[in-house]
Scaffold this motif. Structure first.
Motif, PDB file in Angstrom:
ATOM      1  N   VAL A 199     -37.631   8.808  37.930  1.00 53.28           N
ATOM      2  CA  VAL A 199     -38.365  10.300  37.414  1.00 53.28           C
ATOM      3  C   VAL A 199     -37.337   9.905  36.336  1.00 53.28           C
ATOM      4  CG1 VAL A 199     -38.959  12.781  37.145  1.00 53.28           C
ATOM      5  CG2 VAL A 199     -39.640  10.975  38.902  1.00 53.28           C
ATOM      6  N   ALA A 226     -40.388  16.452  40.364  1.00 47.06           N
ATOM      7  CA  ALA A 226     -39.468  15.031  41.006  1.00 47.06           C
ATOM      8  C   ALA A 226     -40.069  15.467  42.579  1.00 47.06           C
ATOM      9  CB  ALA A 226     -38.127  15.255  40.758  1.00 47.06           C
ATOM     10  N   THR A 280     -43.706  13.165  42.749  1.00 45.48           N
ATOM     11  CA  THR A 280     -43.789  11.700  42.626  1.00 45.48           C
ATOM     12  C   THR A 280     -43.101  10.941  44.482  1.00 45.48           C
ATOM     13  OG1 THR A 280     -41.201  12.155  42.448  1.00 45.48           O
ATOM     14  CG2 THR A 280     -42.875  12.677  40.359  1.00 45.48           C
ATOM     15  N   ALA A 308     -34.441   9.872  41.112  1.00 44.54           N
ATOM     16  CA  ALA A 308     -34.535  11.075  39.958  1.00 44.54           C
ATOM     17  C   ALA A 308     -33.361  10.534  39.418  1.00 44.54           C
ATOM     18  CB  ALA A 308     -35.339  12.079  40.077  1.00 44.54           C
ATOM     19  N   TYR A 353     -32.817  18.230  43.527  1.00 44.90           N
ATOM     20  CA  TYR A 353     -33.735  17.195  43.783  1.00 44.90           C
ATOM     21  C   TYR A 353     -33.283  16.691  45.233  1.00 44.90           C
ATOM     22  CZ  TYR A 353     -35.488  13.037  43.249  1.00 44.90           C
ATOM     23  OH  TYR A 353     -36.820  11.299  43.181  1.00 44.90           O
TER      24      TYR A 353
END
Length: 413
Positions: free
Chosen positions: A236, A331, A335, A340, A357
């Motif tokens: 990502v 993300a 996913t 990412a 993240y």
């Protein structure tokens, strides 16, 4: 048929377990000598290896294998040289301390942590011949015997690598070559059989398509076999409102140098404030890579992994987001949570992305392709583990393939 396949897998596992003490007891110099010998034999046997690979590739082309999967399957002179160099670097890498002092205990006792090999480690992986060498070398360095099972398209190449490179190199170093077994069957039942032998193969590394890997992980759990699973991929890239146009262009291009790999750019998220100015930059970069954007409204899940789509692998999903927090949420929740990255010149935005993240690898103005054992650590990997449990996560290398054992002994020792 299934019973005969399972019997072959069990025979491989028993042979590996019987030979495992030869590797566990080998001196460090022998382990490194075996790896160096593999590199040498790769050069000596390159014509035989390339010939076997050409046969695999021809058969795969005849069956209509996609360009991305063919790219994984093909071995070239340059790729052989790269594999050999990785083996030499691994041979020079430091060995893990087998016993580490932790603390003193009451009564004149000492607590030690001992690192022991698992014993026999299984590996089920996609049709990539280089992975046969990558996994075998990591297991040798970590003193673990192995039972390897590859995709049917690469079996000829893998067998030649075992017979001409891996096995004789082990013998050269005084190690029983039976420690490394390759399952000689192409049936899918062989993969299922490999994860059903807890007494022989207690740990199995799983790589490949998400559906098959998830099935095998579930099957392993029901039989008491632990797994290190790499089921899904897809990088990502979030283009922040403070992104630099040339950095966007460079990262898109560098993230798409190979389409059939798990850490390639798969999903491009662009902040709505700069979509009008930076989407044309990204679109030009995609076109230069021969990649088609999948634009809204999407008829697929936003995290769909294009590398596994034989007909549309040259695709990247593109979506507009209104805030960094929205990009992080997508993300994290939609996913595979492999790599990412954020493109931005704003350090505060980068920090917020890093803090938000929760996936395996996070990047700032860097391509997601870097989430790779050799690129990050200069050591080939066995795979990339995505688990949310304590233990090896991210690129798994020889330093992760051990079992911790606590030892208490008199302090004077």
């Amino acid at each position: 048929m299934a019973d005969s396949v399972a019997k072959v897998v069990e025979e491989c596992a028993r042979a590996a377990k019987q030979a495992a003490p030869s590797l566990a007891a080998a001196p460090e110099t022998a382990l490194d000598a075996a790896l160096t010998a593999m590199a040498h034999r790769l050069f000596e046997s390159r014509e035989a290896v390339l010939e076997a690979n050409r046969a695999d590739v021809a058969a795969a082309r005849a069956e209509g294998m996609s360009a991305g999967l063919l790219d994984r399957l093909i071995i070239t002179e340059q790729r052989l040289a790269e594999i050999a160099e990785q083996l030499r670097l691994l041979a020079k890498a430091p060995h893990q301390e087998r016993s580490i002092s932790i603390s003193a205990l009451d009564g004149g006792l000492q607590l030690m942590e001992r690192r022991r090999p698992v014993g026999v480690v299984g590996a089920n992986y996609e049709a990539r011949p280089n992975v046969t060498v990558d996994v075998a070398s990591q297991l040798v360095k970590s003193r673990n015997a192995g039972v390897l099972r590859t995709g049917s398209a690469a079996l000829g190449s893998a067998q030649r690598l075992l017979d001409s490179v891996i096995a004789p190199a082990l013998t050269d170093a005084g190690i029983d070559s039976d420690v490394m077994q390759l399952v000689p069957r192409v049936e899918r039942e062989a993969a299922a059989a490999l994860v059903q032998l807890p007494a022989l193969v207690p740990l199995v590394i799983l790589r490949g398509s998400g559906e098959s890997t998830r099935f095998l992980a579930t099957e392993a759990a029901t039989h008491g076999v632990r797994t290190l699973a790499h089921a899904d991929g897809g990088g990502v890239l979030y283009v922040d409102e403070a992104a630099d146009a040339e950095t966007v262009r460079a990262l898109v291009i560098s993230s798409l140098d190979r389409l059939g790999v798990c850490n390639r750019l798969n999903l491009l998220l662009i902040h709505s404030a700069v979509y009008g100015s930076l989407w044309p930059v990204a679109a030009e970069a995609l076109a230069g890579c021969g990649v088609i954007p999948s634009l809204p409204p999407h008829e697929h899940a936003i995290g769909y992994e294009w590398a596994l789509d034989g007909e549309r692998e040259a695709t990247v999903t593109v979506a507009k987001v209104d805030a960094l927090i929205e990009a992080v949420s997508i993300a994290n929740e939609q996913t595979s949570r492999l790599p990412a990255g954020i493109v931005t010149e704003d350090a505060a935005a980068a920090e917020a992305f890093f803090n938000g993240y929760t996936g395996t690898g996070v990047f700032w103005n860097a391509p997601t392709r870097l989430l790779d054992g050799f690129k990050l650590l200069a050591i080939p990997e066995t795979g990339i583990n995505l688990d949310n449990v304590p233990g090896p996560r991210g690129p798994v290398t020889y330093s992760d393939l051990y079992i911790r054992q606590y030892a208490v002994l008199p302090a004077r020792h």
